[in-house]
Design an enzyme around this catalytic site. Structure first.
Site, mmCIF file in Angstrom:
data_model
loop_
_atom_site.group_PDB
_atom_site.id
_atom_site.type_symbol
_atom_site.label_atom_id
_atom_site.label_comp_id
_atom_site.label_asym_id
_atom_site.label_seq_id
_atom_site.Cartn_x
_atom_site.Cartn_y
_atom_site.Cartn_z
ATOM 1 C CE LYS A 170 -2.075 2.949 2.856
ATOM 2 N NZ LYS A 170 -1.979 4.277 1.643
ATOM 3 C CD GLU A 246 13.847 2.550 10.183
ATOM 4 O OE1 GLU A 246 14.420 3.789 10.405
ATOM 5 O OE2 GLU A 246 13.993 1.356 10.685
ATOM 6 C CB CYS A 280 13.470 9.827 7.605
ATOM 7 S SG CYS A 280 14.330 9.232 6.078
ATOM 8 C CD GLU A 379 10.319 13.995 9.966
ATOM 9 O OE1 GLU A 379 9.300 13.956 10.869
ATOM 10 O OE2 GLU A 379 11.492 13.646 9.702
HETATM 11 P P1 NDP Z 1 2.586 9.028 7.403
HETATM 12 O O1 NDP Z 1 2.324 8.204 8.263
HETATM 13 O O2 NDP Z 1 0.966 10.074 7.451
HETATM 14 O O3 NDP Z 1 1.763 8.138 6.299
HETATM 15 C C1 NDP Z 1 2.399 6.590 5.700
HETATM 16 C C2 NDP Z 1 1.622 5.764 5.171
HETATM 17 O O4 NDP Z 1 1.263 5.824 6.434
HETATM 18 C C3 NDP Z 1 1.330 6.535 4.220
HETATM 19 O O5 NDP Z 1 1.015 5.049 3.298
HETATM 20 C C4 NDP Z 1 -0.502 6.807 4.212
HETATM 21 O O6 NDP Z 1 -1.447 6.201 4.055
HETATM 22 C C5 NDP Z 1 -0.708 5.025 5.921
HETATM 23 N N1 NDP Z 1 -1.284 5.026 6.897
HETATM 24 C C6 NDP Z 1 -2.158 6.354 7.171
HETATM 25 N N2 NDP Z 1 -2.859 6.141 8.209
HETATM 26 C C7 NDP Z 1 -3.542 5.294 8.009
HETATM 27 C C8 NDP Z 1 -3.863 4.214 9.286
HETATM 28 N N3 NDP Z 1 -4.654 4.272 9.960
HETATM 29 N N4 NDP Z 1 -3.594 2.147 9.760
HETATM 30 C C9 NDP Z 1 -3.043 2.639 8.201
HETATM 31 N N5 NDP Z 1 -1.575 2.938 7.021
HETATM 32 C C10 NDP Z 1 -2.178 4.440 7.443
HETATM 33 O O7 NDP Z 1 3.115 9.416 6.609
HETATM 34 P P2 NDP Z 1 4.099 10.373 5.823
HETATM 35 O O8 NDP Z 1 3.691 9.739 4.094
HETATM 36 O O9 NDP Z 1 3.103 12.543 5.756
HETATM 37 O O10 NDP Z 1 5.386 10.725 4.854
HETATM 38 C C11 NDP Z 1 6.317 11.286 6.191
HETATM 39 C C12 NDP Z 1 7.147 11.090 7.143
HETATM 40 O O11 NDP Z 1 8.081 9.590 7.116
HETATM 41 C C13 NDP Z 1 8.051 11.918 7.734
HETATM 42 O O12 NDP Z 1 7.384 11.445 9.216
HETATM 43 C C14 NDP Z 1 9.271 11.011 7.888
HETATM 44 O O13 NDP Z 1 10.118 11.196 9.043
HETATM 45 C C15 NDP Z 1 8.863 9.814 7.665
HETATM 46 N N6 NDP Z 1 9.772 9.092 7.219
HETATM 47 C C16 NDP Z 1 10.692 8.612 8.037
HETATM 48 C C17 NDP Z 1 11.488 7.633 7.109
HETATM 49 C C18 NDP Z 1 12.689 6.497 7.830
HETATM 50 O O14 NDP Z 1 13.273 5.571 7.307
HETATM 51 N N7 NDP Z 1 12.565 6.563 8.773
HETATM 52 C C19 NDP Z 1 11.506 7.752 5.982
HETATM 53 C C20 NDP Z 1 10.412 8.755 4.781
HETATM 54 C C21 NDP Z 1 10.117 9.455 5.861
HETATM 55 P P3 NDP Z 1 -1.470 7.874 3.347
HETATM 56 O O15 NDP Z 1 -1.406 8.480 2.196
HETATM 57 O O16 NDP Z 1 -3.440 7.148 2.450
HETATM 58 O O17 NDP Z 1 -2.295 8.527 4.393
#
Ligand code: NDP
Length: 480
Positions: A170, A246, A280, A379
Site C-alpha cells: 500500500k 521507520e 527522514c 520534525e
Molecule cells: P504518514 O504516516 O502520514 O503515512 C505513511 C503511510 O501510512 C502512508 O501510506 C499512509 O497512507 C499510511 N497510513 C496513514 N494512516 C494509516 C493508518 N491508520 N493505518 C495504516 N496506514 C496508514 O507519513 P507520510 O506519508 O506523511 O510520510 C512522512 C513521514 O515519513 C515523515 O515523518 C518522515 O520522517 C517519515 N519517513 C521516515 C523514514 C525512515 O526511514 N525513518 C523515511 C521516509 C519518511 P495515506 O497516504 O493514505 O495517508
C-alpha cells in the site's frame, strides 16, 4: 485509469485518485484507482493463498525473478525518474538516482535469496545436533510514505520476496504513480505466481488499516510519521503480528572549529535542503562550535541563497517544490512560529511564484535558535534548517543527543579523535563523518534508535531479521 494489482489481475476501484504534479498543479500525472478495505482483504486472501505455491520455488528461481525486475528498473531509470520528479517534486537528477537505487536493491536481494543460510551446532547433550534455520514470515503488509516513492517500496518488497514471503503493498495516496509503475514491472518481467505480489492503492484509513488489523497479515513493515507508526504498533502488538517501524528524525550535523569550512557548508546544504528537505535523514539541526559559528552562518547564508528552486523537471533545478499543499502549509507555519519565537531568518522561507503554478518555497535558514524550541524539537519535514551555537565539543554532543529521535547524525571535523568519540557516543542509529546525514548505501543496515525506529534494521543482509522467522530444530541421531 491505472488499476490495482490483485491476484495477478488489474482491478479497478470505485474511486479515482487524480495525481497532480507539485511543480505544475495544472498537470495531471494520471488517474489511479483508490481502493478500499474490501479490496485490501481480497489482496490479503490472494497473498495468503499464494504462499503454498511460492514455497515450491527454489531460491534460484526467486533470485532470477528479482534480478529481472532490478534490470528492468535500471533500464527504465530515465522514464521512471521523470515520473518520480513529476509526481513527488524531487529534482530530476535526484529522482533518477532514487530509481537507480531501487533497481540496485532488487539486484542485491536477488543475491541474498541464495546466500542466506542457517547454522548447524553441536548440542550440549550427547548424540544431539541443533539446526537454526530461517523460514518466511508469511503475508507481509507493506505501508510506505510519499517522500521516496520507489526506493522505500523497493527496499521492503525485494527482501520480502527474496526470503519467500507474499506481499500486499500500500503506497502513500500522494504518490501512486511510482508504485503502479513498479507493479507493472513486477507483472511484466517477474513471472511470479499469482497473488505473491499485490498492489492496493488507497487511503491509509481504509487500505492501510485493513492490512494492520487483518489476522491473515503476519507482519507489517511501515515507514512514515511517528503518529501513524505508534498507532500501527499498538494494533500489531495486540494481535501478535510482527512489525517494523521507520519514522521521523531531527537529525543533528555538528560542525567543529577545526572543520574544513567549505566542506562543512556543502555537507550542510546537501543534508538540509536536497530533496527539498523531505528526507527522514535530513540535517535539520546544524550544531556549530562558537569559534567557527559566525563564518559558518555567513557562508551558509550565501550558499542557501544561491540554490536554484524550480520545476523538478528542469535540468538546472537543485531544489524542487514541496510535495503537497498540506506539507507546504506545515513548513510555513513552522517558519512563522520560529520567527515569532525570535529566531533570526538568515535566508529563504518565502513562497515563490514561478512560471508553472506549484508549491515552491525557498530553503529557510535560521540562526540564534535554542535546542528547546519547537523548531528544534519537532520534525518539520521541509527545506528548513536551524543553527544552534555550541560552546565546545562536549556541549555540541550533548545538544546532538538531546532529542526524542535517533535516526542519523553527523560531524564535520578534521580530528580523528573527535570523529571516533562522536561515532561511539552519538545516540543515532547511523553516524556520518564529513558526510551529509542523508545519503546511505543500500547493502548495509538502515535505521534509527529512540523515537525514530522500532524493530529489526532494514536493508542489507540485516533485512532477514524481519522478513524471516527463526526455527531451532534438535535431532537425536539413531542407529549410528
Ligand atoms: P504518514 O504516516 O502520514 O503515512 C505513511 C503511510 O501510512 C502512508 O501510506 C499512509 O497512507 C499510511 N497510513 C496513514 N494512516 C494509516 C493508518 N491508520 N493505518 C495504516 N496506514 C496508514 O507519513 P507520510 O506519508 O506523511 O510520510 C512522512 C513521514 O515519513 C515523515 O515523518 C518522515 O520522517 C517519515 N519517513 C521516515 C523514514 C525512515 O526511514 N525513518 C523515511 C521516509 C519518511 P495515506 O497516504 O493514505 O495517508
Amino acid at each position: 485509469m491505472h488499476e490495482n494489482y490483485i491476484n495477478g489481475e488489474w482491478v479497478g476501484a470505485g474511486e479515482v485518485n487524480r495525481n497532480l504534479n507539485p511543480s505544475d498543479t495544472r498537470d495531471v500525472v494520471g488517474e489511479y484507482a483508490r481502493g478500499d478495505d474490501a479490496q485490501a482483504r481480497q489482496a490479503i486472501d490472494a497473498a495468503s493463498d499464494a504462499l503454498e505455491t511460492w514455497a515450491t520455488w527454489t531460491s534460484e528461481a526467486r533470485a532470477d525473478a528479482l534480478d529481472r525486475i532490478g534490470d528492468r528498473i535500471l533500464a527504465d531509470k530515465e522514464r521512471l525518474g521523470e515520473l518520480l520528479a513529476r509526481e513527488e517534486g524531487k529534482a530530476l537528477a535526484e529522482s533518477i538516482g532514487e530509481v537507480t537505487r531501487a533497481g540496485r536493491v532488487f539486484k542485491f536481494f536477488a543475491g541474498e535469496a541464495i546466500r542466506f543460510g542457517g547454522e548447524f551446532l553441536p548440542s550440549v547433550r550427547p548424540g544431539v545436533s541443533v539446526e537454526v534455520s530461517r523460514e518466511p514470515v508469511g503475508v507481509v503488509g507493506i505501508i510506505t510514505p510519499w517522500n521516496f516513492p520507489i526506493a522505500i517500496p523497493a527496499w521492503k518488497i525485494a527482501p520480502a520476496l527474496a526470503y519467500g514471503n507474499s506481499v500486499v503493498f500500500k503506497p502513500a495516496d500522494l504518490v501512486p504513480g511510482c508504485a503502479w509503475a513498479l507493479a507493472s514491472i513486477v507483472d511484466e518481467v517477474g513471472g511470479l505466481p499469482k497473488g505473491v505480489f499485490n498492489l492496493v492503492m488507497g487511503p491509509g484509513s481504509k487500505v492501510g488499516n485493513a492490512l494492520v488489523t487483518s489476522p491473515k497479515v503476519d507482519a507489517i513493515t511501515f515507514t512514515g510519521s511517528s503518529d501513524t507508526g505508534r498507532r500501527i504498533a499498538a494494533e500489531c502488538a495486540v494481535r501478535g503480528a510482527k512489525f517494523q517501524l521507520e519514522m521521523g528524525g531531527k537529525n543533528p550535523l555538528v560542525v567543529l572549529d577545526d572543520a574544513d569550512l567549505e566542506l562543512a557548508v556543502s555537507t550542510a546544504i546537501n543534508g538540509a535542503f536536497f530533496s527539498t528537505g523531505q528526507r527522514c535523514t535530513s540535517s535539520s539541526r546544524l550544531i556549530v562550535e562558537k569559534g567557527i559559528h559566525d563564518r559558518f552562518v555567513e557562508r551558509m547564508r550565501e550558499a542557501t541563497q544561491a540554490l536554484t528552486v524550480g520545476n523538478a523537471l528542469h535540468p538546472d533545478t537543485q531544489i524542487g517544490p514541496v510535495a503537497s499543499q498540506a506539507q507546504l502549509d506545515q513548513d510555513l507555519s513552522y517558519i512563522e512560529a520560529a520567527k515569532r519565537a525570535g529566531c533570526r531568518l538568515e535566508a529563504g522561507g518565502e513562497r515563490l511564484s514561478l512560471e508553472t503554478p506549484g508549491y515552491y518555497l525557498t530553503p529557510a535558514l535560521f540562526s540564534q535558535t535554542r535546542n528547546d524550541m519547537p523548531i528544534n524539537r519537532e520534525e518539520v519535514f521541509g527545506p528548513v534548517a536551524t543553527v544552534i551555537e555550541a560552546d565546545d565539543y562536549e556541549h555540541a554532543l550533548a545538544l546532538a543527543n538531546d532529542t526524542v529521535y535517533g535516526l542519523s547524525s553527523g560531524i564535520c571535523t578534521q580530528s580523528l579523535a573527535r570523529a571516533t568519540h562522536f561515532k561511539r557516543h552519538s545516540s543515532a542509529g547511523m553516524v556520518m563523518v564529513n558526510l551529509p546525514t542523508a545519503g546511505v548505501d543500500y547493502h548495509v543496515p538502515f535505521g534509527g534508535r529512540k523515537g525514530s525506529s522500532h524493530g529489526p534494521r532494514e536493508q542489507g543482509s540485516y533485512a532477514k531479521e524481519f522478513f524471516t522467522n527463526v526455527k531451532t530444530s534438535y535431532t537425536l541421531a539413531q542407529g549410528v
